[in-house]
Design an enzyme around this catalytic site. Structure first.
Site, PDB file in Angstrom:
ATOM      1  N   TYR A   1      -6.704  18.880  -8.519  1.00 48.19           N
ATOM      2  CA  TYR A   1      -7.977  18.162  -8.653  1.00 48.19           C
ATOM      3  C   TYR A   1      -9.141  19.148  -8.496  1.00 48.19           C
ATOM      4  O   TYR A   1      -9.236  19.853  -7.476  1.00 48.19           O
ATOM      5  CB  TYR A   1      -7.987  17.095  -7.554  1.00 48.19           C
ATOM      6  CG  TYR A   1      -9.193  16.203  -7.504  1.00 48.19           C
ATOM      7  CD1 TYR A   1      -9.501  15.359  -8.558  1.00 48.19           C
ATOM      8  CD2 TYR A   1     -10.010  16.176  -6.374  1.00 48.19           C
ATOM      9  CE1 TYR A   1     -10.602  14.520  -8.503  1.00 48.19           C
ATOM     10  CE2 TYR A   1     -11.107  15.335  -6.300  1.00 48.19           C
ATOM     11  CZ  TYR A   1     -11.401  14.512  -7.377  1.00 48.19           C
ATOM     12  OH  TYR A   1     -12.483  13.678  -7.308  1.00 48.19           O
TER      13      TYR A   1
ATOM     14  N   LYS B   1      -7.861   5.160  -6.063  1.00 48.98           N
ATOM     15  CA  LYS B   1      -7.278   4.959  -7.388  1.00 48.98           C
ATOM     16  C   LYS B   1      -6.351   3.731  -7.379  1.00 48.98           C
ATOM     17  O   LYS B   1      -6.819   2.619  -7.303  1.00 48.98           O
ATOM     18  CB  LYS B   1      -6.571   6.247  -7.831  1.00 48.98           C
ATOM     19  CG  LYS B   1      -7.443   7.494  -7.680  1.00 48.98           C
ATOM     20  CD  LYS B   1      -8.574   7.565  -8.712  1.00 48.98           C
ATOM     21  CE  LYS B   1      -9.626   8.621  -8.405  1.00 48.98           C
ATOM     22  NZ  LYS B   1      -9.159  10.003  -8.362  1.00 48.98           N
TER      23      LYS B   1
ATOM     24  N   ASP C   1      -0.746  16.426  -3.123  1.00 46.58           N
ATOM     25  CA  ASP C   1      -1.648  15.328  -3.481  1.00 46.58           C
ATOM     26  C   ASP C   1      -0.836  14.348  -4.325  1.00 46.58           C
ATOM     27  O   ASP C   1      -0.447  14.648  -5.452  1.00 46.58           O
ATOM     28  CB  ASP C   1      -2.850  15.887  -4.266  1.00 46.58           C
ATOM     29  CG  ASP C   1      -3.861  14.799  -4.667  1.00 46.58           C
ATOM     30  OD1 ASP C   1      -3.464  13.622  -4.801  1.00 46.58           O
ATOM     31  OD2 ASP C   1      -5.040  15.145  -4.867  1.00 46.58           O
TER      32      ASP C   1
ATOM     33  N   ARG D   1     -14.231   3.587  15.948  1.00 42.11           N
ATOM     34  CA  ARG D   1     -13.896   4.542  14.879  1.00 42.11           C
ATOM     35  C   ARG D   1     -12.446   4.438  14.442  1.00 42.11           C
ATOM     36  O   ARG D   1     -12.130   4.623  13.272  1.00 42.11           O
ATOM     37  CB  ARG D   1     -14.191   5.974  15.337  1.00 42.11           C
ATOM     38  CG  ARG D   1     -15.496   6.518  14.835  1.00 42.11           C
ATOM     39  CD  ARG D   1     -15.568   8.034  14.941  1.00 42.11           C
ATOM     40  NE  ARG D   1     -15.071   8.531  16.191  1.00 42.11           N
ATOM     41  CZ  ARG D   1     -15.834   8.827  17.259  1.00 42.11           C
ATOM     42  NH1 ARG D   1     -17.130   8.667  17.216  1.00 42.11           N
ATOM     43  NH2 ARG D   1     -15.277   9.293  18.358  1.00 42.11           N
TER      44      ARG D   1
HETATM   45  C1  PLP Z   1      -9.799  11.041  -7.491  1.00 40.23           C
HETATM   46  C2  PLP Z   1      -8.866  12.011  -6.938  1.00 40.23           C
HETATM   47  C3  PLP Z   1      -9.072  12.583  -5.685  1.00 40.23           C
HETATM   48  C4  PLP Z   1     -10.315  12.299  -4.870  1.00 40.23           C
HETATM   49  O1  PLP Z   1     -10.407  10.983  -4.451  1.00 40.23           O
HETATM   50  P1  PLP Z   1     -11.843  10.368  -4.094  1.00 40.23           P
HETATM   51  O2  PLP Z   1     -11.514   9.129  -3.380  1.00 40.23           O
HETATM   52  O3  PLP Z   1     -12.531  10.155  -5.405  1.00 40.23           O
HETATM   53  O4  PLP Z   1     -12.550  11.370  -3.243  1.00 40.23           O
HETATM   54  C5  PLP Z   1      -8.134  13.465  -5.202  1.00 40.23           C
HETATM   55  N1  PLP Z   1      -7.050  13.787  -5.917  1.00 40.23           N
HETATM   56  C6  PLP Z   1      -6.818  13.261  -7.128  1.00 40.23           C
HETATM   57  C7  PLP Z   1      -5.602  13.665  -7.862  1.00 40.23           C
HETATM   58  C8  PLP Z   1      -7.716  12.379  -7.684  1.00 40.23           C
HETATM   59  O5  PLP Z   1      -7.496  11.908  -8.912  1.00 40.23           O
END
Ligand code: PLP
Length: 399
Positions: free
Chosen positions: A118, A214, A189, A65
């Site tokens: 988000y 992203k 974030d 893991r």
């Molecule tokens: C896409 C996104 C997330 C979530 O990421 P995932 O990998 O799709 O779960 C969190 N915060 C922001 C700002 C995002 O654009």
């Protein structure tokens, strides 16, 4: 002699390089994807040592893991990017956010959440946090507004800068001072900055969360999240919860992320340059009412962006003088922009922002039914092709 690279671009390029085989003195360039479900040890002493390291909270893999070298290399990338002590990998950005909440909050705690976060974070609140007796207030992320919402049991301030739909720049140093004054953990974030063009831990945040899905991956082919921290006590708490909840990612995804991140600097610069060009184009369009892109000089967060960021990316939103039917036609007519929620890949994407999503956004002033907000991710296509595509879509929208 090996010299230690000082520039993050060099560090990223040289991350995840395979070690030489002691016998042949040769190696591939890239570390392979080290897939395994368990870890085997040469003898009991080696196992004992790994167990001892693990019990001290250090990174030590005794089971699959935790992942082995491929995972460790990716964790190091996140630490280098964010200036963190440790990075904890998660199978998606949202699961990384969840990890931060569950590691840092207890039943009976209250958390202040920026209203520009988000969207799915609100779902975590509705479904899980409420059930665990964790209270959440959404608030404009400015010290005065936050102060009014403070409670005796407030323990955390969760923000996202810039905001998720309209890219409002938040003043992280001021929010950090506020959090320190009131004994709150500040979690940010940092998916927008990807740890590369924005450094929340340097600006005073305690914990940074990134959706590697992203810009880290950068090719729209993997899901990934990471949680980073510097402070030993926070690292310990995140480590314990990460382990207890069984968080794990596939070696193949770690490998893809390592492959993607080597070109992060180049991609980010090109996304940012392309997005600025599209901003200038949109600013000259008669349909454009307002642009949201902090690197664009007309953006209300431009001064903060200049002060706190080292670059930008391909995300922008634009408020258009199109009613809903026209805006839907506009989006439908785009050929090079796919309709989709994500961003951060090489390709252009678009999304019609729902008024209900904007309604909970503290920064938004409802303009009425003859206006629409479209979010664009500007990819690495030639900008003149993107502008030609936008041109024909504007024409179609008016018909
Ligand atoms: C896409 C996104 C997330 C979530 O990421 P995932 O990998 O799709 O779960 C969190 N915060 C922001 C700002 C995002 O654009």
């Amino acid at each position: 002699m090996a010299s230690t690279p000082s520039h993050i671009d060099t560090l990223l390029l040289h991350s995840g390089i395979a070690e030489f085989n002691p016998k042949t003195q040769s190696a591939p360039v890239a570390l392979p994807s080290m897939r395994t479900s368990t870890v085997r040890f040469a003898n009991m002493q080696a196992l004992d040592q790994a167990i001892a390291e693990k019990s001290r909270g250090e990174r030590a893999a005794t089971y699959g893991r935790a992942g082995m070298d491929t995972h460790a290399a990716l964790e190091q990338v996140f630490c280098d990017l964010e200036g963190a002590q440790r990075a904890f990998l998660a199978p998606s950005g949202l699961s990384a956010i969840t990890l931060a909440f569950l590691a840092l909050l207890n039943t009976g705690d209250h958390v202040l959440v920026a209203d520009c976060v988000y969207g799915p974070v609100r779902y975590l609140d509705k479904t899980v946090l409420g059930r665990l007796g964790i209270e959440v207030s959404y608030c404009r992320a400015e010290p005065q507004a936050l102060e009014a919402q403070l409670r005796l049991n407030t323990r955390m301030l969760y923000i996202e800068s810039p905001g998720s739909l309209l890219f409002e720049m938040l003043d992280i140093p001021a929010l950090s001072e506020f959090a320190r004054k009131h004994g709150l953990v500040l979690v940010d974030d940092n998916t927008w900055g990807a740890g590369y063009v924005y450094k929340p831990l340097h600006l005073g945040a305690d914990v940074s969360v990134v959706a590697g899905t992203k810009y880290i991956g950068g090719h729209s082919d993997l899901m990934l999240g990471a949680v980073m921290a510097k402070d030993p006590d926070l690292v310990r708490r995140i480590n314990e919860t990460h382990y207890a909840m069984g968080y794990s990612i596939s070696a193949d995804d770690a490998w893809l992320a390592l492959r993607g991140v080597r070109t992060l600097p180049l991609r980010m610069r090109q996304h940012a340059a392309n997005a600025l060009e599209i901003c200038r184009y949109l600013a000259a369009r008669p349909e454009t009412l307002r642009l949201f892109h902090p690197a664009f000089p007309d953006d209300s967060g431009h001064a903060l962006w200049k002060r706190d960021c080292q670059g930008s990316n391909g995300m922008l939103a634009v408020e258009l003088a199109l009613n809903e039917a026209q805006a839907r036609r506009f989006v439908d007519s785009l050929q090079l922009f796919s309709i989709g929620y994500s961003w951060g890949g090489f390709e252009s994407l678009t999304q019609l922002v729902e008024p209900s999503a904007l309604a909970v956004h503290g920064y938004w002033q409802d303009g009425g039914a003859d206006r629409s907000v479209v979010r664009l991710h500007i990819g690495l296509e030639a900008p003149q092709d993107l502008m030609a595509d936008l041109d024909q879509a504007f024409q179609a929208a008016r018909q």
